[in-house]
Design a protein around this motif. Sequence first.
Motif, short mmCIF file in Angstrom:
data_model
loop_
_atom_site.label_atom_id
_atom_site.label_comp_id
_atom_site.label_asym_id
_atom_site.label_seq_id
_atom_site.Cartn_x
_atom_site.Cartn_y
_atom_site.Cartn_z
N ASN A 1 1.19 11.69 -2.96
CA ASN A 1 0.76 11.54 -1.56
C ASN A 1 0.21 10.14 -1.31
N TRP A 2 1.13 9.17 -1.37
CA TRP A 2 0.72 7.76 -1.36
C TRP A 2 1.40 6.99 -0.24
N ILE A 3 0.62 6.22 0.50
CA ILE A 3 1.14 5.28 1.50
C ILE A 3 0.78 3.88 1.01
N PRO A 4 1.71 3.20 0.33
CA PRO A 4 1.41 1.87 -0.22
C PRO A 4 0.92 0.87 0.82
N CYS A 5 1.37 1.01 2.07
CA CYS A 5 0.95 0.10 3.12
C CYS A 5 -0.56 0.15 3.33
N GLU B 1 -2.74 1.65 0.77
CA GLU B 1 -3.38 1.59 -0.54
C GLU B 1 -2.48 0.84 -1.53
N PRO B 2 -2.28 -0.45 -1.32
CA PRO B 2 -1.31 -1.19 -2.13
C PRO B 2 -1.64 -1.27 -3.61
N TRP B 3 -2.90 -1.17 -4.01
CA TRP B 3 -3.29 -1.33 -5.41
C TRP B 3 -3.57 -0.01 -6.11
N ARG B 4 -3.30 1.10 -5.46
CA ARG B 4 -3.62 2.40 -6.06
C ARG B 4 -2.87 2.62 -7.38
N PHE B 5 -1.66 2.12 -7.47
CA PHE B 5 -0.87 2.28 -8.69
C PHE B 5 -0.49 0.93 -9.27
N GLY B 6 -1.45 0.03 -9.29
CA GLY B 6 -1.22 -1.28 -9.86
C GLY B 6 -0.67 -2.25 -8.82
N ASN B 7 -0.02 -3.29 -9.31
CA ASN B 7 0.51 -4.33 -8.43
C ASN B 7 1.88 -3.90 -7.93
N THR B 8 1.96 -3.52 -6.65
CA THR B 8 3.20 -2.95 -6.10
C THR B 8 3.55 -3.59 -4.76
N VAL C 1 6.33 -4.86 -3.55
CA VAL C 1 7.61 -4.46 -2.95
C VAL C 1 7.47 -3.11 -2.27
N GLN C 2 6.84 -2.16 -2.96
CA GLN C 2 6.63 -0.85 -2.35
C GLN C 2 5.74 -0.96 -1.12
N GLN C 3 4.78 -1.86 -1.17
CA GLN C 3 3.91 -2.05 -0.01
C GLN C 3 4.72 -2.52 1.21
N ARG C 4 5.60 -3.49 1.01
CA ARG C 4 6.36 -4.01 2.14
C ARG C 4 7.33 -2.97 2.70
N LEU C 5 8.00 -2.24 1.81
CA LEU C 5 8.92 -1.21 2.28
C LEU C 5 8.17 -0.12 3.03
N SER C 6 6.99 0.23 2.52
CA SER C 6 6.16 1.23 3.17
C SER C 6 5.75 0.78 4.57
N CYS C 7 5.35 -0.48 4.69
CA CYS C 7 4.93 -0.99 5.99
C CYS C 7 6.10 -1.07 6.97
N VAL D 1 12.37 6.34 -0.85
CA VAL D 1 12.44 6.68 0.57
C VAL D 1 11.02 6.71 1.12
N PHE D 2 10.82 6.02 2.24
CA PHE D 2 9.51 6.00 2.89
C PHE D 2 9.62 6.57 4.29
N ASP D 3 8.66 7.44 4.64
CA ASP D 3 8.56 8.04 5.97
C ASP D 3 7.16 7.80 6.50
N SER D 4 7.05 7.13 7.62
CA SER D 4 5.74 6.79 8.19
C SER D 4 4.88 6.05 7.16
N GLY D 5 5.53 5.31 6.28
CA GLY D 5 4.84 4.57 5.24
C GLY D 5 4.64 5.33 3.95
N LYS D 6 4.81 6.64 3.97
CA LYS D 6 4.56 7.46 2.79
C LYS D 6 5.79 7.50 1.89
N LEU D 7 5.56 7.38 0.59
CA LEU D 7 6.63 7.54 -0.38
C LEU D 7 6.99 9.02 -0.45
N VAL D 8 8.20 9.38 0.00
CA VAL D 8 8.58 10.79 0.05
C VAL D 8 9.69 11.14 -0.94
N ALA D 9 10.33 10.15 -1.54
CA ALA D 9 11.37 10.45 -2.52
C ALA D 9 11.54 9.28 -3.48
N ARG D 10 11.87 9.62 -4.73
CA ARG D 10 12.18 8.63 -5.76
C ARG D 10 13.29 9.19 -6.62
#
Length: 273
Positions: free
Chosen positions: A106-110, A112-119, A121-127, A166-175
């Motif tokens: 249940n993560w929105i990198p946009c 919480e960009p540092w919740r899982f380390g330095n991410t 790319v995921q932050q930008r895609l999320s935003c 896959v990101f929805d509303s900034g949330k990572l919903v699929a990998r």
Amino acid sequence: MIRSYFPKCVAVVALLALSVGALDTFSAAVYEHTVILPNRTETPVSKEEGLLLMNKNIDVLEKAVKLAAKQGAHIIVTPEDGIYGWVFTRESIYPYLEDIPDPGVNWIPCREPWRFGNTPVQQRLSCLAKDNSIYVVANTGDMKPCNASDPQCPPDGHYQYNTDVVFDSGKLVARYHKYNLFAPEIQFDFSKDSELVTFDTPFGKSGIFTCFDIFSHDPAVVVVDEFQLTAFSTPQHGTTRCPSSRLFPSIQHGPRPWESIYLLQIPTTPACT
């Protein structure tokens, strides 16, 4: 039927109409662009240099996402290897990888960009997904540490996966970790097991797989059969499966300096072309 003859494929999203929510139809944008490549893909670079290159490609992607959203698209599918390119070695791809967590966190990198380390790319895609109210399907690289207790752990102590997010509303919903690697993909590890990855949307349940996967029973046929596929978007060479699905190509382009975006109206009922 659209036919394309380019050497690279893109991330594939399979759109499964198990149930229809508030939307009876939806618009899907399938995007391609001339990827900005490293000067030498077989020579390792620093993390900073890798991120600089990836941001240049995401800058291009950002324009496509905004255009697709402005034209009413609900989801955009972007190219395999579209963020960093191709023809890497195992060592030279490493600076471009991030640790991509299980979507169940249940993560929105946009936010919480540092919740899982330095991410970054995921932050930008999320935003991009959050700021434009659109599902963003992108292909990038995942890195998973392992140790000697794992008999299949590579000598460098981590797995490297060709990965769709896959990101929805900034949330990572699929990998999804690509299961059927093409012969030149020596930079990545094969997944131990085939993954059946789906995510829910207002226009139905969607599944995802990548490029060369479409030529194998797992996961492509399994996803279609198990989830009663009615429509899906894929970057293959213009193949059409009837009567239950329609394939739309999104082929990555090499040196040609042009960009394009295809806005597709896909019904959530069985269709064939």
